[in-house]
Scaffold this motif. Structure first.
Motif, PDB file in Angstrom:
ATOM      1  N   GLY A  52       0.834  -1.193   0.000  1.00 22.95           N
ATOM      2  CA  GLY A  52       0.000   0.000   0.000  1.00 22.95           C
ATOM      3  C   GLY A  52       0.868   1.241   0.000  1.00 22.95           C
ATOM      4  O   GLY A  52       2.091   1.163   0.152  1.00 22.95           O
ATOM      5  N   PRO A  53       0.238   2.412  -0.169  1.00 19.79           N
ATOM      6  CA  PRO A  53       1.004   3.658  -0.273  1.00 19.79           C
ATOM      7  C   PRO A  53       1.805   3.957   0.992  1.00 19.79           C
ATOM      8  O   PRO A  53       1.422   3.560   2.098  1.00 19.79           O
ATOM      9  N   LEU A  54       2.934   4.635   0.813  1.00 18.89           N
ATOM     10  CA  LEU A  54       3.747   5.076   1.943  1.00 18.89           C
ATOM     11  C   LEU A  54       3.374   6.528   2.245  1.00 18.89           C
ATOM     12  O   LEU A  54       3.539   7.404   1.394  1.00 18.89           O
ATOM     13  N   ARG A  55       2.836   6.742   3.442  1.00 20.72           N
ATOM     14  CA  ARG A  55       2.398   8.092   3.808  1.00 20.72           C
ATOM     15  C   ARG A  55       2.875   8.419   5.204  1.00 20.72           C
ATOM     16  O   ARG A  55       3.011   7.536   6.047  1.00 20.72           O
ATOM     17  N   GLY A  56       3.092   9.711   5.438  1.00 21.17           N
ATOM     18  CA  GLY A  56       3.496  10.142   6.769  1.00 21.17           C
ATOM     19  C   GLY A  56       4.808  10.892   6.737  1.00 21.17           C
ATOM     20  O   GLY A  56       5.258  11.361   5.686  1.00 21.17           O
ATOM     21  N   THR A  57       5.419  11.022   7.905  1.00 24.24           N
ATOM     22  CA  THR A  57       6.677  11.757   8.064  1.00 24.24           C
ATOM     23  C   THR A  57       7.668  10.864   8.802  1.00 24.24           C
ATOM     24  O   THR A  57       7.319  10.261   9.819  1.00 24.24           O
ATOM     25  N   ILE A  58       8.875  10.767   8.276  1.00 17.71           N
ATOM     26  CA  ILE A  58       9.893   9.924   8.911  1.00 17.71           C
ATOM     27  C   ILE A  58      11.214  10.678   8.989  1.00 17.71           C
ATOM     28  O   ILE A  58      11.394  11.717   8.346  1.00 17.71           O
ATOM     29  N   ARG A  59      12.111  10.142   9.781  1.00 18.13           N
ATOM     30  CA  ARG A  59      13.509  10.571   9.785  1.00 18.13           C
ATOM     31  C   ARG A  59      14.360   9.342   9.527  1.00 18.13           C
ATOM     32  O   ARG A  59      14.033   8.257  10.011  1.00 18.13           O
ATOM     33  N   VAL A  60      15.429   9.521   8.792  1.00 17.21           N
ATOM     34  CA  VAL A  60      16.359   8.413   8.569  1.00 17.21           C
ATOM     35  C   VAL A  60      17.571   8.629   9.469  1.00 17.21           C
ATOM     36  O   VAL A  60      17.792   9.732   9.980  1.00 17.21           O
ATOM     37  N   PRO A  61      18.365   7.598   9.702  1.00 15.59           N
ATOM     38  CA  PRO A  61      19.536   7.754  10.586  1.00 15.59           C
ATOM     39  C   PRO A  61      20.509   8.803  10.060  1.00 15.59           C
ATOM     40  O   PRO A  61      20.487   9.193   8.889  1.00 15.59           O
TER      41      PRO A  61
END
Length: 433
Positions: free
Chosen positions: A4-13
């Motif tokens: 399914g779609p990737l939604r939202g807010t993330i941080r990567v290392p």
């Protein structure tokens, strides 16, 4: 079915290149350097452990990492071999650092690292006066003794390599006089930016299309407070995933956008990707922004070989994007990929073919005929070999998201060398959408 779609807010290392250098230069400053956002993957931890063995302090606190430096020239003889794990960056940069210190050290690594060539670093460091006893073929395990009286050199890089450049510049810190590196092709410049930040006298001159970098030795480095931006090489996997998967709208916060590292974003935009830079700013001499990535149809391009140094680690995941683009994508000038943690050209060609992509391997690149946006078939009932290469494993995980049957890989453990928490982060995005 594809994910399914990737939604939202993330941080990567945090950025791996900057994390390594923050620990090393902090260990050479006199006093306490504070680092937030440090990548706590196995590679950077190998660097931190090595610096502790040579007398520096490097410890995690509630507010980040604190590095207690011993000063340039103040490193101590390590009591045991320096265990580098899988980290080519740790190995090559530390060899440079030690080349101008009169101490002897043994370097060891895992099976993958022990196959990687060290000759390209040994050659210039030998000119400075260091001596080396590598294993046959110029690999680890390796014993080295730094020069008691190091000699400043002028060194023209025969192959574009930020690691070799950085090794020579780091050797120059404890070498009287001016050490010069000439780059026919610009490579990532984190070492230059951070050396200046710590107070080293460093000049960069552009002459006839080449970069000439000079560092003055017997440097006094000043402790710094460093905020490590998110690693663009880690963000790359999520940029490609959100681009490929219909309905995706993903924001990746605090991504480092150093122009010597941002080649993948330029190439994906040329292919039609929707990548928007929000809240652009500068942190510790490095450009940073939040990236909003939305699903977009991709078209093929011929990737300019001159871009290769600015995205050398991102080609495996670019190959995944190309496999779902419209038309034929051609890449050339990628000989360097054959001597990474694995032969990334051969391994990605085999893996993507197994997943249903149409791939032709050439001497120095791949030619990929894309599906025009249709999901890949996937690899039902077959495990694809990653050859202990973290970037191959992560790239194939993204290919799995954009496939019908998924892609099962033989080993996810190497991912922890650069991106602890990668699999849970993907799972979290899939389940929250």
């Amino acid at each position: 079915m594809p994910a399914g779609p990737l939604r939202g807010t993330i941080r990567v290392p945090g950025d791996k290149s900057i994390s390594h250098r923050a620990v090393m230069l902090g260990a050479l400053a006199i006093g306490e350097t504070r680092v937030t956002g440090l990548l706590e993957g196995e590679d950077v931890m190998a660097t931190a452990a090595a610096m502790r063995q040579m007398g520096a302090g490097a410890a995690k606190h509630a507010d980040g990492w604190r590095i207690h430096g011993v000063g340039v020239g103040g490193l101590l003889q390590p009591a045991m071999a320096l265990e580098m794990g899988n980290s080519g960056t740790s190995t090559r940069l530390l060899m440079g650092l030690l080349a101008s210190h009169a101490i002897t050290a043994a370097f060891t690594g895992d099976a993958s690292l022990s196959r990687r060539p060290m000759g390209r670093v040994i050659e210039p460091l030998s000119r400075i006066g260091a001596s080396f006893t590598p294993s046959p073929g110029g690999t680890l395990p390796l014993m080295m003794t730094g020069a008691p009286v190091p000699v400043p050199i002028e060194y023209r890089l025969p192959v574009a390599s930020a690691q070799v450049k950085s090794a020579v510049l780091l050797a120059g810190l404890n070498t009287a006089g001016i050490t010069t590196v000439i780059e026919p092709v610009a490579t990532r410049d984190h070492s230059e930016r951070m050396l200046r930040g710590f107070g080293a006298e460093l000049e960069v001159e552009e002459l006839d299309g080449e970069r000439i970098i000079r560092v003055r030795g017997e440097a006094d480095l000043t402790p710094q407070t460093i905020e490590v931006p998110g690693d663009p090489s880690s963000a790359a996997f999520f940029i490609v995933a959100a681009t490929l998967i219909e309905g995706s709208d993903l924001t990746i916060e605090n991504v480092g956008l150093n122009p010597t590292r941002a080649g993948l974003i330029d190439v994906l935009r040329q292919m039609g990707a929707s990548i928007e830079e929000l809240n652009a700013r500068e942190v510790g001499g490095e450009p940073v922004a939040d990236l909003r990535v939305r699903h977009a149809a991709l078209s093929c391009i011929a990737v300019d070989p001159a871009l290769a140094p600015s995205m050398i680690d991102e080609f495996p995941v670019l190959f995944v994007a190309a496999a779902l683009a419209q038309g034929r994508t051609v890449t050339r000038g990628l000989d360097e990929l054959r001597v990474k943690e694995s032969d990334r050209l051969a391994v990605m060609a085999a893996a993507l073919t197994a997943a249903g992509a149409r791939v032709e391997e050439t001497a120095d690149g791949l030619i990929i005929d894309g599906t025009g946006g249709e999901p890949l078939r996937g690899t039902a009932n077959a495990r694809v070999k990653t050859h202990l290469d973290h970037r191959i494993a992560m790239s194939l995980a993204i290919a799995g998201l954009a496939s019908q049957a998924g892609v099962e890989i033989d080993d996810t453990r190497p991912i922890d060398t650069s991106f602890p928490g990668f699999i849970p982060l993907i799972e979290g995005l899939r389940h929250s959408s």
